[in-house]
Motif scaffolding. Structure first.
Motif, PDB file in Angstrom:
ATOM      1  N   TYR A 366     -41.678  95.367 -50.374  1.00 31.11           N
ATOM      2  CA  TYR A 366     -42.158  93.991 -50.344  1.00 31.11           C
ATOM      3  C   TYR A 366     -41.814  93.210 -51.610  1.00 31.11           C
ATOM      4  O   TYR A 366     -42.212  92.048 -51.754  1.00 31.11           O
ATOM      5  CB  TYR A 366     -43.674  93.961 -50.110  1.00 31.11           C
ATOM      6  N   GLY A 367     -41.092  93.846 -52.544  1.00 23.33           N
ATOM      7  CA  GLY A 367     -40.669  93.147 -53.755  1.00 23.33           C
ATOM      8  C   GLY A 367     -41.771  92.975 -54.784  1.00 23.33           C
ATOM      9  O   GLY A 367     -41.632  92.177 -55.719  1.00 23.33           O
ATOM     10  N   LEU A 368     -42.870  93.713 -54.637  1.00 23.27           N
ATOM     11  CA  LEU A 368     -43.994  93.584 -55.564  1.00 23.27           C
ATOM     12  C   LEU A 368     -43.797  94.459 -56.796  1.00 23.27           C
ATOM     13  O   LEU A 368     -44.186  94.081 -57.904  1.00 23.27           O
ATOM     14  CB  LEU A 368     -45.303  93.961 -54.856  1.00 23.27           C
ATOM     15  N   ILE A 369     -43.226  95.645 -56.616  1.00 24.32           N
ATOM     16  CA  ILE A 369     -42.901  96.531 -57.737  1.00 24.32           C
ATOM     17  C   ILE A 369     -41.502  96.161 -58.221  1.00 24.32           C
ATOM     18  O   ILE A 369     -40.565  96.073 -57.431  1.00 24.32           O
ATOM     19  CB  ILE A 369     -42.963  98.007 -57.316  1.00 24.32           C
ATOM     20  N   LYS A 370     -41.374  95.950 -59.509  1.00 22.42           N
ATOM     21  CA  LYS A 370     -40.113  95.457 -60.067  1.00 22.42           C
ATOM     22  C   LYS A 370     -39.241  96.557 -60.657  1.00 22.42           C
ATOM     23  O   LYS A 370     -38.019  96.408 -60.715  1.00 22.42           O
ATOM     24  CB  LYS A 370     -40.400  94.421 -61.171  1.00 22.42           C
TER      25      LYS A 370
END
Length: 900
Positions: A366-370
């Protein structure tokens, strides 16, 4: 089905199909099988989904197989979203959802087991999709893929989806030969362009400049490095010399690489964030390294998420692991995990708890962890693409030694960079390291060398199943159709061609070696004999030293003071627990008062007791008072015996071999060519000719041993099974029928233990402990640790299992079959405790296992118990095995992210 049926199918997708997808779909609609080899993320699974669509359209079945449960779960949800839950099923060993559906997703082993069992579920099967078919090369599980390919009915259309492999055409030729009518569809085109970079200090350089040439700045850095890096093992020169060289460069106004040592990870993350290159996967080739990297970023106060992203991540974490109690959370370092997660940072490796991995995977997708620090297993796992991939080192430990990664491995790692539909380009970054060769890196980045090599070999279970299904003659013929045999047969022709070329080249070298003083070939062969005998003498010395070393370890007694000759524990130590024949490594206290189990890294020569100290009665390693008392006694004793022991004498050489070497040397010195002034020039040419001869002999021997080796191994395995009563001519006996349901590396040991009633009177925890010895395999870092069975009854049962293993070893030796690996008791105590109902925190406290490893091994024990419970002829043992499954499949072991 008309060949343009794909047009109707494609209408359900919101993107235009690539040419390779259209070509493969047309082949399928025309009734052909296909092998599709394309890069990661290119959309090759569309072809597998077309097979599912065709099955639904024709009222038949399609099985979609994947190598791991996570991929099966992922594909199941994809197909449910497209076709509805009533038309899709899932089978993954411990999960069964709607198994009679038209579309069933399963692990490859499940389909193999169906084929051997003649399952009714195979009725009406028209299509089988084998996703990630390059797993066929896996040395532990690869044979399963070939068993399925060879065992499916001829009427089934096969869809094989593979990563880009360099010998796809060869694999396709084999598929066409054994299945018939199979087309190969290749695509080298990445859906998202990949750009290669090198991070020098905090500055990012393109690897390639002017289209395809290596960046001249990097070549200059490498040249500068060559003056400050020693030639031996690429170690840095002394600090003073480096400083003088760099000072001279600065005086000339030339940029130096003094600041080009690998940057801190927090600095790298800052560079990536500034350039808009997040999210990123950092590949770190060890679990411990991944966890340390996360802690390093926590210490540097890096924060990569907004308050909204942090809240969403914490909601994901609570949904997947909210059921963990306080003790479990403390044991699993939950607070550290959550703190890092909230900042957009995580690790991903096999040692993580499945629920933790599920949190990381969902957060990253979901693109939350970078930033994710991962081991290389992620490159072959589930769908977790990133914008950027960072490779910190080009060297990794392969289980035996530190070796440079291959072009194929580099391709797999960097294949994660670039998210289709999100990124317009992907980026692969390699850290600059002292001694890095930019040209070699360019070779890694530009070659797509990932050959598919068969790992197929007959096993006891495979053999008894095949003979019981098709008879011995047909089974043998079937095995000779394997991809391994196909590759070997092709290699025979290639070796013959190479041999002819080598003969011509060797003849030229012998011409160059001609000497006017005598027969230089005879002289060169004398030198070669001396070299071989000296190598043999060295080997014998090492073997004798190894035997002497083990004997010396077994002779040690508690209280002995010894000198540890190598490793990080080098120095004086006192023995606390002596070794045994099964585990000779003693537990010691070092002079630094550390309590450690010695390993091969610490002991490279025999240990001798130099003195003794008094151990406290009933010494307890957990007692601070006992440790302090022993430490004081050791320190006092060391004052009287000095800093180091006397130097050990060299082992006495084998007298007969040494005498032979002396005789050959005298013969060599007496040869007329020995005194030729051009002797060494002739010798160089002769050595090249001899080397070609050696290489040719080795290659021919290897091919000869492999030629028909699969059929030969099958015959030998049949010999073992005949001798033990599992086969009678062309049929399996009742014992064979039981063995046919045991899928385990030690399948025959398990079957013999069942026949000998070894497991019959054990309680559930005791049975769990003993079964664990038949599935567990210690990691290389755990070899040498001391373990015991949890109680007397399990110890007796395990001793009987080991006696069976030794007895089978004699039968295997008589039939020239490689011996099975020995049982390993390293997980027995943990399995016993978990089956007894102890909570996770208490079980992990008594082991050195990560939570992820613990869950994996418990599930393997459960899987073996489930196989035994379903095997015919096991009697009341089946009930105990079912109780074991119920007792151990709880809490974190029963966790399934797809049921949340």
């Amino acid at each position: 089905m008309p060949s343009d049926a794909w047009v109707e199918f494609a209408a359900g997708y919101d993107f235009t199909f690539d040419d390779f997808q259209v070509t493969a779909c047309r082949h399928l609609a025309d009734g052909r099988g296909v092998l599709v080899a394309a890069p990661t993320g290119s959309g090759k699974t569309v072809v597998g989904e077309f097979a599912c669509w065709l099955a639904l359209a024709s009222g038949t079945k399609c099985f979609y197989t994947t190598p791991i449960k996570a991929l099966s779960n992922q594909k199941y949800h994809d197909l449910v979203a497209r076709h509805g839950a009533d038309r899709v099923g899932l089978l993954t060993g411990d999960t069964s959802v709607n198994p009679e559906a038209q579309l069933v997703v399963m692990t490859t082993e499940v389909l193999r087991n169906m084929i051997y069992a003649g399952s009714d579920m195979l009725t009406g099967l028209s299509y089988v999709v084998m996703d990630e078919v390059h797993y066929l090369a896996d040395r532990f599980r690869g044979a399963v893929w070939e068993e399925v390919i060879l065992g499916l009915a001829d009427s089934v259309q096969l869809v094989c989806l593979s990563a880009t492999v360099s010998n796809a055409e060869e694999f396709g030729d084999w598929l066409d030969e054994v299945r018939g009518n199979v087309e190969v569809v290749l695509s080298e085109q990445r859906p998202v362009p990949l750009y290669q970079h090198v991070l020098v200090g905090r500055r990012l350089y393109d690897l390639f400049a002017n289209g395809s040439g290596v960046n001249p700045d990097l070549l200059r850095f490498a040249k500068e490095d060559s003056r400050t890096v020693r030639d031996d093992s690429r170690r840095m020169r002394g600090r003073a010399l480096r400083s003088r060289i760099e000072a001279g460069d600065r005086a000339r106004g030339r940029q130096t690489t003094s600041g080009a040592r690998p940057p801190r990870r927090d600095a790298t993350v800052e560079v990536l964030a500034q350039r808009g290159l997040l999210p990123a996967i950092f590949f770190v080739f060890s679990r411990q390294g991944c966890d340390q990297a996360v802690r390093q970023l926590l210490g540097s106060d890096v924060r990569l998420t907004t308050s909204v992203e942090r809240r969403r991540l914490l909601e994901i974490a609570e949904r997947h692991a909210g059921w963990l109690d306080r003790a479990d959370r403390q044991a699993l370092e939950w607070d550290t995990f959550i703190e890092a997660l909230g900042r957009g940072i995580a690790a991903h490796h096999a040692g993580l708890l499945p629920s933790f991995k599920a949190i990381v995977e969902e957060g990253f997708v979901y693109g939350l962890i970078k930033v994710v620090f991962a081991t290389e297993t992620l490159s072959l796992g589930i769908n977790m693409p990133a914008k950027t991939v960072v490779i910190e080192k080009l060297v990794k430990y392969n289980g035996e030694t530190h070796a440079e990664i291959t072009p194929g491995e580099f391709t797999q790692l960097t294949g994660r960079a670039g998210r289709r539909g999100i990124d317009v380009e992907g980026h692969a970054i390699v850290y600059w390291q002292p001694g890095l060769d930019p040209r070699a890196l360019a070779g890694l980045a530009s070659r797509r060398t990932y050959p598919l090599r068969s790992s197929f070999a007959p096993t006891y279970n495979m053999t008894v199943n095949l003979v019981g299904t098709v008879g011995r003659v047909r089974a043998r013929a079937l095995l000779e159709q394997s991809f391994a045999q196909f590759q070997t047969d092709r290699r025979v022709v290639a070796v013959a061609r190479k041999a002819a070329r080598d003969d011509e080249q060797a003849a030229r070298f012998w011409t160059q070696a001609q000497c006017d003083r005598g027969d230089f070939r005879e002289y060169a062969e004398l030198r070669e004999q001396i070299r071989e005998q000296e190598a043999e003498l060295s080997r014998l010395r090492k073997r004798d030293q190894r035997a002497e070393m083990v004997d010396s370890l077994l002779a040690l007694q508690p209280g002995d003071v010894v000198w540890v000759p190598a490793g990080k524990h080098q120095g004086w130590a006192a023995v606390i627990v002596a070794g045994t024949k099964q585990a000779p490594w003693p537990l010691v206290m070092t002079a630094a008062r550390q309590i450690v189990a010695l390993t091969e890294r610490d002991v490279n020569q025999p240990l001798r007791a130099v003195s003794r100290v008094r151990l406290p009665k009933k010494f307890d390693v957990h007692s601070a008072a006992d440790r302090r008392q022993l430490g004081n006694s050791l320190a006092g004793r060391l004052e009287s015996i000095g800093d180091r022991p006397a130097r050990a004498g060299k082992p006495r050489p084998d007298e007969e071999l040494a005498a032979l070497i002396d005789h050959l040397r005298a013969e060599m010195r007496a040869h007329p060519c020995h005194h030729c002034p051009d002797r060494e020039e002739h010798a160089r040419a002769a050595e090249q000719a001899l080397r070609l001869g050696r290489d040719q002999a080795l290659l021919r021997a290897k091919v000869q041993s492999r030629s028909r080796s699969i059929a030969t191994r099958f015959d030998r395995i049949c010999g073992v099974l005949d001798a033990l009563g599992y086969l009678e001519d062309d049929r399996m006996t009742p014992a064979g029928a039981m063995l046919a349901r045991i899928y385990n590396e030690l399948d025959l040991v398990v079957a013999e233990a069942i026949r000998d009633a070894v497991f019959d009177d054990l309680t559930v925890p005791q049975l769990a402990a003993v079964l664990s010895t038949l599935v567990y395999e210690a990691r290389p870092t755990a070899v040498g640790q001391l373990h015991r069975m949890p109680d007397r009854d399990s110890e007796v049962a395990q001793s009987r299992v080991r006696a069976i293993w030794r007895r089978l070893g004699e039968v295997e030796r008589d039939n020239r079959v490689d011996r099975s690996p020995p049982p390993d008791i390293g997980f027995a105590a943990a399995a016993f405790d978990w089956a007894s109902g102890l909570p996770l925190a208490m079980v992990l406290q008594g082991t050195q296992l990560s939570a992820g490893d613990f869950v994996r091994w418990v599930r393997q024990v459960v899987d073996l118990a489930g196989q035994i419970a379903q095997a015919p002829g096991v009697g009341a043992l089946a009930r105990t095995c079912r109780q074991l499954v119920a007792a151990m499949r709880r809490d974190i072991v029963a966790f399934d992210p797809d049921r949340e």
